[in-house]
Design a protein around this motif. Structure first.
Motif, PDB file in Angstrom:
ATOM      1  N   ASP A 292      37.061 -19.084  28.312  1.00  0.00           N
ATOM      2  CA  ASP A 292      36.720 -18.019  28.875  1.00  0.00           C
ATOM      3  C   ASP A 292      36.887 -17.959  30.242  1.00  0.00           C
ATOM      4  N   ILE A 293      37.402 -17.057  31.133  1.00  0.00           N
ATOM      5  CA  ILE A 293      37.655 -17.009  32.538  1.00  0.00           C
ATOM      6  C   ILE A 293      36.567 -15.913  32.905  1.00  0.00           C
ATOM      7  N   ASN A 294      35.560 -16.232  33.637  1.00  0.00           N
ATOM      8  CA  ASN A 294      34.587 -15.155  34.406  1.00  0.00           C
ATOM      9  C   ASN A 294      34.731 -15.353  35.802  1.00  0.00           C
ATOM     10  N   GLY A 295      35.618 -14.526  36.489  1.00  0.00           N
ATOM     11  CA  GLY A 295      35.817 -14.806  37.930  1.00  0.00           C
ATOM     12  C   GLY A 295      37.150 -14.247  38.392  1.00  0.00           C
TER      13      GLY A 295
ATOM     14  N   GLU B 122      42.035 -20.929  20.455  1.00  0.00           N
ATOM     15  CA  GLU B 122      41.852 -20.139  19.406  1.00  0.00           C
ATOM     16  C   GLU B 122      41.542 -18.773  19.926  1.00  0.00           C
ATOM     17  N   SER B 123      40.921 -18.559  21.236  1.00  0.00           N
ATOM     18  CA  SER B 123      40.790 -17.087  21.803  1.00  0.00           C
ATOM     19  C   SER B 123      40.886 -17.536  23.206  1.00  0.00           C
ATOM     20  N   LEU B 124      41.149 -16.371  24.071  1.00  0.00           N
ATOM     21  CA  LEU B 124      41.218 -16.459  25.506  1.00  0.00           C
ATOM     22  C   LEU B 124      40.470 -14.916  25.760  1.00  0.00           C
TER      23      LEU B 124
ATOM     24  N   ILE C 251      43.353 -12.557  22.196  1.00  0.00           N
ATOM     25  CA  ILE C 251      43.276 -12.275  23.561  1.00  0.00           C
ATOM     26  C   ILE C 251      42.456 -10.953  23.927  1.00  0.00           C
ATOM     27  N   ASP C 252      41.688 -11.121  24.910  1.00  0.00           N
ATOM     28  CA  ASP C 252      40.594 -10.152  25.457  1.00  0.00           C
ATOM     29  C   ASP C 252      40.634 -10.170  26.861  1.00  0.00           C
TER      30      ASP C 252
ATOM     31  N   SER D 200      50.378 -14.338  19.452  1.00  0.00           N
ATOM     32  CA  SER D 200      49.170 -13.936  19.430  1.00  0.00           C
ATOM     33  C   SER D 200      49.081 -12.739  18.119  1.00  0.00           C
ATOM     34  N   ARG D 201      47.857 -12.556  17.480  1.00  0.00           N
ATOM     35  CA  ARG D 201      47.481 -11.927  16.518  1.00  0.00           C
ATOM     36  C   ARG D 201      46.759 -10.555  16.845  1.00  0.00           C
ATOM     37  N   ASP D 202      46.023 -10.815  17.900  1.00  0.00           N
ATOM     38  CA  ASP D 202      45.061  -9.543  18.388  1.00  0.00           C
ATOM     39  C   ASP D 202      44.998  -9.649  19.826  1.00  0.00           C
ATOM     40  N   ILE D 203      45.249  -8.572  20.260  1.00  0.00           N
ATOM     41  CA  ILE D 203      45.181  -8.208  21.854  1.00  0.00           C
ATOM     42  C   ILE D 203      44.483  -7.071  22.363  1.00  0.00           C
TER      43      ILE D 203
END
Length: 194
Positions: A115-118, A129-131, A148-149, A162-165
């Motif tokens: 998780d990137i919050n900045g 597993e997720s970004l 990916i979100d 990736s499977r879901d963007i």
């Protein structure tokens, strides 16, 4: 009279049991016990992990650049100091939370969630597993990331597969090399195979 006959044997039994089990009042904590508490994740005995004060995997990044951290499944590492460089090795899992600006993170192995919050952060490495990115001008270059979100402005993501963007915001770019991901976008963004 009936009461006193029962009370004496009961009190004797309780006192004896307390002596046998070592049941005493809680003593005051020793100086070693007053430090930073350790963190324990919930799980079965096979996957329960406990972080000691020397285990950086469940704490905030130490001051200064160049920190090296090892994580396993169920552990989490938060980066809260701006302009920090951290190398993280994920051994079958581990969550990485970048909650600052201008930091550089290099990952090795299979991480769980990144998780990137900045703003202005750079993450590169192997698998996750997720970004999840919320912010502006962040860059992520990873190998395989099934989910990916991205939400924000001018973020750039490059992955092998990736499977879901899901991308919301403006001027975000996501590229992938292989796979046939489900793509959802809102705003002016670019999602494409490279």
């Amino acid at each position: 009279m009936y009461r006193s006959r029962i009370s004496a044997p009961v009190l004797t039994a309780v006192a004896g049991l307390a002596l046998i089990t070592g049941c005493t009042a809680d003593p005051a904590p020793t100086p070693e016990e007053t430090g930073t508490p350790s963190s324990t994740s919930v799980g079965t005995p096979e996957n329960t992990s406990t972080a000691s004060p020397t285990d950086l995997g469940a704490s905030t990044a130490p001051a200064g650049s160049g920190a090296t951290v090892s994580l396993s499944r169920g552990q989490e590492h938060k980066i809260t100091e701006a302009n920090t460089s951290v190398s993280i090795t994920c051994s079958g899992g581990g969550d990485i939370d970048v909650e600052t600006n201008g930091s550089t993170v290099q990952t090795t192995g299979q991480c769980e969630d990144i998780d990137i919050n900045g703003n202005d952060n750079t993450v590169s490495g192997e698998d996750a597993e997720s970004l999840d990115i919320e912010g502006n001008n962040n860059q992520a270059t990873l190998s395989n990331v099934p989910d990916i979100d991205v939400d924000g402005t001018a973020n750039t993501v490059g992955v092998e597969e990736s499977r879901d963007i899901d991308v919301e915001g403006e001027n975000n770019t996501v590229t992938y090399t292989s796979g046939d991901p489900v793509i959802e976008t809102e705003g002016t963004n670019s999602v494409s195979a490279r």
